[in-house]
Motif scaffolding. Structure first.
Motif, PDB file in Angstrom:
ATOM      1  N   SER A   1       3.764  10.767   7.238  1.00  0.00           N
ATOM      2  CA  SER A   1       3.358   9.784   6.244  1.00  0.00           C
ATOM      3  C   SER A   1       2.267   8.913   6.856  1.00  0.00           C
ATOM      4  CB  SER A   1       4.573   8.932   5.862  1.00  0.00           C
ATOM      5  OG  SER A   1       4.217   7.985   4.900  1.00  0.00           O
ATOM      6  N   VAL A   2       1.150   8.759   6.131  1.00  0.00           N
ATOM      7  CA  VAL A   2       0.012   7.975   6.612  1.00  0.00           C
ATOM      8  C   VAL A   2      -0.424   6.988   5.538  1.00  0.00           C
ATOM      9  CG1 VAL A   2      -0.811   9.774   8.195  1.00  0.00           C
ATOM     10  CG2 VAL A   2      -1.638   9.735   5.846  1.00  0.00           C
ATOM     11  N   ASP A   3      -1.198   5.982   5.954  1.00  0.00           N
ATOM     12  CA  ASP A   3      -1.690   4.983   5.008  1.00  0.00           C
ATOM     13  C   ASP A   3      -2.790   5.521   4.094  1.00  0.00           C
ATOM     14  OD1 ASP A   3       0.043   2.994   5.885  1.00  0.00           O
ATOM     15  OD2 ASP A   3      -1.330   2.367   7.469  1.00  0.00           O
ATOM     16  N   LYS A   4      -3.619   6.429   4.636  1.00  0.00           N
ATOM     17  CA  LYS A   4      -4.693   7.014   3.836  1.00  0.00           C
ATOM     18  C   LYS A   4      -4.975   8.419   4.344  1.00  0.00           C
ATOM     19  CE  LYS A   4      -8.521   5.383   6.617  1.00  0.00           C
ATOM     20  NZ  LYS A   4      -9.924   5.265   6.603  1.00  0.00           N
ATOM     21  N   LEU A   5      -5.613   9.229   3.507  1.00  0.00           N
ATOM     22  CA  LEU A   5      -5.950  10.592   3.910  1.00  0.00           C
ATOM     23  C   LEU A   5      -6.919  10.557   5.087  1.00  0.00           C
ATOM     24  CD1 LEU A   5      -6.440  12.493   0.544  1.00  0.00           C
ATOM     25  CD2 LEU A   5      -4.677  12.873   2.253  1.00  0.00           C
ATOM     26  N   PRO A   6      -6.614  11.251   6.160  1.00  0.00           N
ATOM     27  CA  PRO A   6      -7.520  11.267   7.308  1.00  0.00           C
ATOM     28  C   PRO A   6      -8.721  12.167   7.060  1.00  0.00           C
ATOM     29  CG  PRO A   6      -5.608  12.632   7.735  1.00  0.00           C
ATOM     30  CD  PRO A   6      -5.387  11.990   6.394  1.00  0.00           C
ATOM     31  N   SER A   7      -9.794  11.904   7.786  1.00  0.00           N
ATOM     32  CA  SER A   7     -11.008  12.720   7.732  1.00  0.00           C
ATOM     33  C   SER A   7     -11.023  13.687   8.906  1.00  0.00           C
ATOM     34  CB  SER A   7     -12.247  11.825   7.817  1.00  0.00           C
ATOM     35  OG  SER A   7     -12.301  10.949   6.735  1.00  0.00           O
ATOM     36  N   ASP A   8     -11.918  14.666   8.843  1.00  0.00           N
ATOM     37  CA  ASP A   8     -12.070  15.590   9.969  1.00  0.00           C
ATOM     38  C   ASP A   8     -12.360  14.806  11.240  1.00  0.00           C
ATOM     39  OD1 ASP A   8     -11.600  17.744   8.362  1.00  0.00           O
ATOM     40  OD2 ASP A   8     -13.661  18.455   8.318  1.00  0.00           O
TER      41      ASP A   8
ATOM     42  N   MET B   1       0.843  -1.186   0.000  1.00  0.00           N
ATOM     43  CA  MET B   1       0.000   0.000   0.000  1.00  0.00           C
ATOM     44  C   MET B   1       0.880   1.239   0.000  1.00  0.00           C
ATOM     45  SD  MET B   1      -2.759   1.173   2.876  1.00  0.00           S
ATOM     46  CE  MET B   1      -4.225   0.528   2.127  1.00  0.00           C
ATOM     47  N   ASP B   2       0.550   2.201  -0.842  1.00  0.00           N
ATOM     48  CA  ASP B   2       1.301   3.444  -0.925  1.00  0.00           C
ATOM     49  C   ASP B   2       0.980   4.346   0.253  1.00  0.00           C
ATOM     50  OD1 ASP B   2       2.471   2.685  -3.289  1.00  0.00           O
ATOM     51  OD2 ASP B   2       0.983   3.695  -4.542  1.00  0.00           O
TER      52      ASP B   2
END
Length: 105
Positions: free
Chosen positions: A21-28, A1-2
């Motif tokens: 660096s994170v696995d996916k874009l976080p939400s509010d 996973m990128d």
């Protein structure tokens, strides 16, 4: 996973924070750890053609709250994050008084 590289900034004092660096874009309301401090995502800014998106975050701990320019906005963002907090014990979800752990989902 990128992994996704993010450029966070502190909405309380408008300072740039180190890239993470994170696995996916976080939400509010999502928690994010930066330099061993806990922050909550409060604002995402999407810029086209940039490698690392900017995100606005608020710290869990605010030092000198009297210096916060817009305390109502901070509390609003914190309330979004609070909705993602779950208290648990051996029997499952519980109230604050009789729980063993707090999980931020």
């Amino acid at each position: 996973m990128d992994k996704v590289l993010l450029r966070p900034f502190n909405l309380i004092d408008n300072t740039e924070l180190p890239e993470v660096s994170v696995d996916k874009l976080p939400s509010d309301g999502d928690p994010i750890e930066i330099d061993r401090e806990l922050y909550y995502v409060c604002e995402r800014i999407y810029e086209t053609g940039v490698e690392a998106p900017r995100i606005g975050v608020i710290p869990l701990v605010v030092r000198n709250p009297a210096n916060v320019v817009n305390i109502k906005e901070y509390i609003k963002c914190l309330s979004i994050a609070h909705r993602k907090v779950v208290f648990k014990n051996a029997n499952g979800v519980c109230g604050l008084e009789n729980c063993d752990e707090m999980i931020i989902i």
